[in-house]
Design an enzyme around this catalytic site. Structure first.
Site, PDB file in Angstrom:
ATOM      1  N   GLU A 214     -55.379 -64.336 -53.468  1.00  0.00           N
ATOM      2  CA  GLU A 214     -56.038 -65.022 -54.574  1.00  0.00           C
ATOM      3  C   GLU A 214     -55.087 -65.036 -55.764  1.00  0.00           C
ATOM      4  O   GLU A 214     -53.997 -64.454 -55.704  1.00  0.00           O
ATOM      5  CB  GLU A 214     -57.364 -64.327 -54.923  1.00  0.00           C
ATOM      6  CG  GLU A 214     -57.219 -62.894 -55.402  1.00  0.00           C
ATOM      7  CD  GLU A 214     -58.561 -62.158 -55.516  1.00  0.00           C
ATOM      8  OE1 GLU A 214     -59.489 -62.451 -54.747  1.00  0.00           O
ATOM      9  OE2 GLU A 214     -58.656 -61.283 -56.389  1.00  0.00           O
ATOM     10  N   HIS A 252     -62.655 -60.220 -60.177  1.00  0.00           N
ATOM     11  CA  HIS A 252     -61.720 -59.127 -59.909  1.00  0.00           C
ATOM     12  C   HIS A 252     -60.819 -58.902 -61.124  1.00  0.00           C
ATOM     13  O   HIS A 252     -60.301 -59.864 -61.696  1.00  0.00           O
ATOM     14  CB  HIS A 252     -60.832 -59.473 -58.717  1.00  0.00           C
ATOM     15  CG  HIS A 252     -61.557 -59.470 -57.406  1.00  0.00           C
ATOM     16  ND1 HIS A 252     -61.113 -60.187 -56.318  1.00  0.00           N
ATOM     17  CD2 HIS A 252     -62.674 -58.836 -57.002  1.00  0.00           C
ATOM     18  CE1 HIS A 252     -61.945 -59.990 -55.303  1.00  0.00           C
ATOM     19  NE2 HIS A 252     -62.907 -59.179 -55.698  1.00  0.00           N
TER      20      HIS A 252
END
Lengths: 294, 378
Positions: A214, A252
């Site tokens: 990511e 995150h």
């Protein structure tokens, strides 16, 4: 075979009496993980009631648990304020592998904890990760057991549910896994993509690897270079966050594009430049893995 | 969490770093009063969580208090990168001889606090690092020792030749490290660090970002939060413990897990739509959380369809389905909702949703295509 955990894994659960710790300890035991001890300070001498009438002895401290049970791996479910302390204690107790599930551990605490574990040759997975599972052998963490199956695919990912998505599709299409590892979404993590790729390359049962990255940081770019330099097995990649705006943290703590660095485009390009086929959508992973194995 | 320049300066001052005085004004008259007190030339600086304040006209030199009032009048209320300026810092203008850069941040690759210094101050350090990395000296700080005296000197040596300046800068570098650690920061920066004709080294700008995971144990730092520039929906999301980032599209997204949430947004784009937001609802099936999420998503008038993408792992899909049904009974929602649920107990969950009149799917692609189509049609 599998990587990092298998039938020889003897697990101690740090924070076994907490809400998450007790729930997931039962889940792990039901899967067949050898949970040999629990640690909760102040509750030493008590025992944890597992499924099917099984019990697990609880200790006040990690060194006592390891001495009494020969544990070689620990998993941490303690709250953020105490998580780095639990990692330090685990790394000093003689075990070789620590899996830190806790989300929200202060980053500067982790700088210290990672240095401490490195000095002692102890592998840390996480923090802020779902753990890992070697289907048919052992599960450490919170990955749902019902979505995995035994087979030749290694899976490594920075994410939780996105990993489940990919693993579920593999399993539904008859592609089982050797080990599925969630390395965590924090900026400072112990085990990274390269560590997992190296282990999958060395594992004779792994035939191909799915790598799910990511936005944020340069781990994927370095892992891509590693694939060129050191891997003979095919790798299929996916990168989440093509639509993420720069400078914003996407859930995150580590998923943030700083300036122009760490974008999905940059990572996808690094994958493609290094012979990693990139899935446009999670649904494309299965087809690409099949093609890679053909 | 970002803090303002004036707040970072307070932290730096407390750590012993020489920082010129300064006060905050929220009206032009207050700026006038502060500037009169200092006398002489002052700088009026927009306090807003955005870079490039100078280029946007948010930093102005004033020759006297009257001009300071005028500048404050122009800067207050100005928009910089979409954020409204509500405060200005008024600070005496310094006589500057040289400008340098000193910063420390948590470096992911080295897994430690890392200093960067450059004699090229007042610039974008990322650009310097990318284009002319030889103009930067870097130091990885071992977290076990902190910054050591000779390391501070090694960095300072790179900035100056004069022993007096080197000594002052080395001290400032050490103090900056302590300010960084004490605030639980992820980044602290002095840009520029200046020298004056009288041979002093001073921090005339200050920037600091705090690691959100530190706030629970640092109430003094948490109290520095200024939400005034943030969209109301993001404040509400933070209070409800949801990870939310507002975007410009019209497909509202509600997903469990950050990675899956990003992948869902990407898939919206793949099918020709634009996501309205990032929202990670977490592993909870609590109806209150679903209600909060729906309220946040629907507070954006651009949203034309809402899509749920839930992967039930440990969380049971039927629990989530019940949460969604319960939540949508409590609030009135105009845009159509489409739901994808898969994983543990999905059959039961789909039944619950269909009985409640929802469009439910098990494939992520199918639900995203549908949500994009609905957003286009509305």
């Amino acid at each position: 075979m599998a990587i990092f955990i298998d039938n020889d894994t003897r697990l101690v659960v740090q924070g076994i009496t907490g809400r998450d710790g007790s729930f997931h300890t039962r889940q792990m035991m039901e899967y067949g993980t050898q949970v040999v001890a629990g640690v909760t300070p102040g509750k030493g001498g008590q025992s944890f009631e597992g499924p099917d009438g099984k019990t697990v002895p609880i200790f006040n401290a990690m060194d006592e648990a390891v001495a009494a049970t020969g544990a070689n791996t620990s998993v941490i479910y303690v709250p953020p304020a105490f998580a780095s302390g639990a990692i330090l204690e685990a790394a000093d107790s003689g075990i070789s592998f620590v899996v830190a599930i806790t989300e929200g551990v202060p980053v500067l605490d982790m700088a210290m904890a990672h240095a401490f574990a490195r000095d002692r040759g102890v592998r840390v997975l996480g923090p802020n990760c779902p753990g890992l599972i070697s289907p048919g052998k052992s599960k450490v963490g919170i990955l749902p057991a019902q979505i995995v199956s035994e087979g030749p695919i290694g899976v490594v990912s920075r994410s939780g549910t996105l990993t489940y998505e990919a693993v579920f599709q593999l399993t539904s299409n008859g592609l089982g896994q050797t080990t599925c590892v969630g390395i965590g979404g924090d900026p400072l993590i112990g085990t990274n993509f390269i560590d997992c790729l190296r282990a999958f390359e060395a594992d004779p049962d792994t035939a191909a690897v799915v790598m799910i990255g990511e936005i944020g940081g340069t781990d994927e770019q370095e892992a891509a270079q590693f694939v060129t330099d050191h891997m003979s097995k095919p790798v299929v990649g996916f990168i989440a966050g093509q639509t993420a705006p720069p400078g914003r943290r996407m859930g995150h703590a580590g998923a943030i594009i700083s300036g122009s660095a760490g974008t999905a485009e940059e990572k996808i390009k690094a994958f493609e430049d290094n012979g990693i086929t990139v899935a446009q959508r999670p649904a494309d992973i299965v087809g690409l893995i099949r093609a890679a194995l053909a | 969490m970002d803090i303002h320049e004036y707040q970072a300066k307070e932290r730096f001052r407390a750590a012993g770093i020489p920082v010129p005085p300064g006060e905050i004004a929220t009206t032009p008259d207050e700026a006038y009063a502060i500037a009169s007190k200092y006398g002489g030339m002052v700088v009026v600086k927009a306090q807003v969580h955005a870079g490039g304040r100078g280029k946007a006209g948010g930093v102005k030199l004033a020759k006297d208090a009257t001009e300071a009032r005028e500048h404050a009048g122009n800067i207050l209320g100005m928009e910089i990168k979409g954020l409204t300026v509500e405060k200005v810092l008024v600070t005496p203008a310094e006589d500057i001889q040289t400008e340098a850069y000193v910063g420390v941040l948590v470096d992911r690759n080295n897994q430690a606090a890392t200093f960067m210094v450059s004699a090229e101050g007042g610039v974008d350090i990322e650009a310097v690092a990318a284009e002319t990395p030889h103009l930067i000296r870097k130091l990885v700080v071992d977290p076990r020792y902190g910054i050591l005296p000779h390391q501070g000197l090694w960095l300072a040596n790179y900035l100056y030749d004069d022993p007096g300046l080197i000594k002052q800068a080395a001290k400032i570098i050490t103090q900056l490290y302590h300010a960084f650690i004490d605030a639980g920061a992820s980044m602290a920066e002095i840009n520029p660090l200046v020298t004056t004709p009288s041979g002093e080294v001073k921090a005339i700008d200050a920037k600091m970002s705090i690691d959100d995971s530190e706030l629970f144990r640092r109430p003094d730092v948490a109290a520095m939060r200024d939400s005034s520039g943030e969209p109301a929906s993001e404040i509400k999301a933070r209070e409800a413990n949801l990870s939310y980032v507002k975007l410009d599209g019209n497909v509202g997204c509600c997903v469990n897990g950050a990675g899956l949430a990003m992948a869902t947004m990407d898939l919206v784009k793949y099918y020709g739509g634009e996501p309205a937001n990032f929202l990670d609802i977490g592993g909870s099936s609590n109806p209150d959380k679903v209600v909060a999420a729906l309220e946040i998503i629907t507070s954006d008038p651009k949203v034309k369809s809402i899509l749920f993408n839930i992967f039930g792992g440990i969380t049971r899909c039927d629990d989530v389905a019940n949460g969604i049904v319960e939540a949508t009974k409590r609030i009135d929602i105009k845009p159509p909702i489409v739901i994808r649920l898969t994983g543990t107990n999905e059959e039961v969950a789909l039944e619950i949703l269909k009985n409640a009149g929802f469009d439910a799917y098990t494939s992520m692609d199918a639900v995203v295509e549908k949500a994009v189509a609905l957003a286009g049609a509305n």
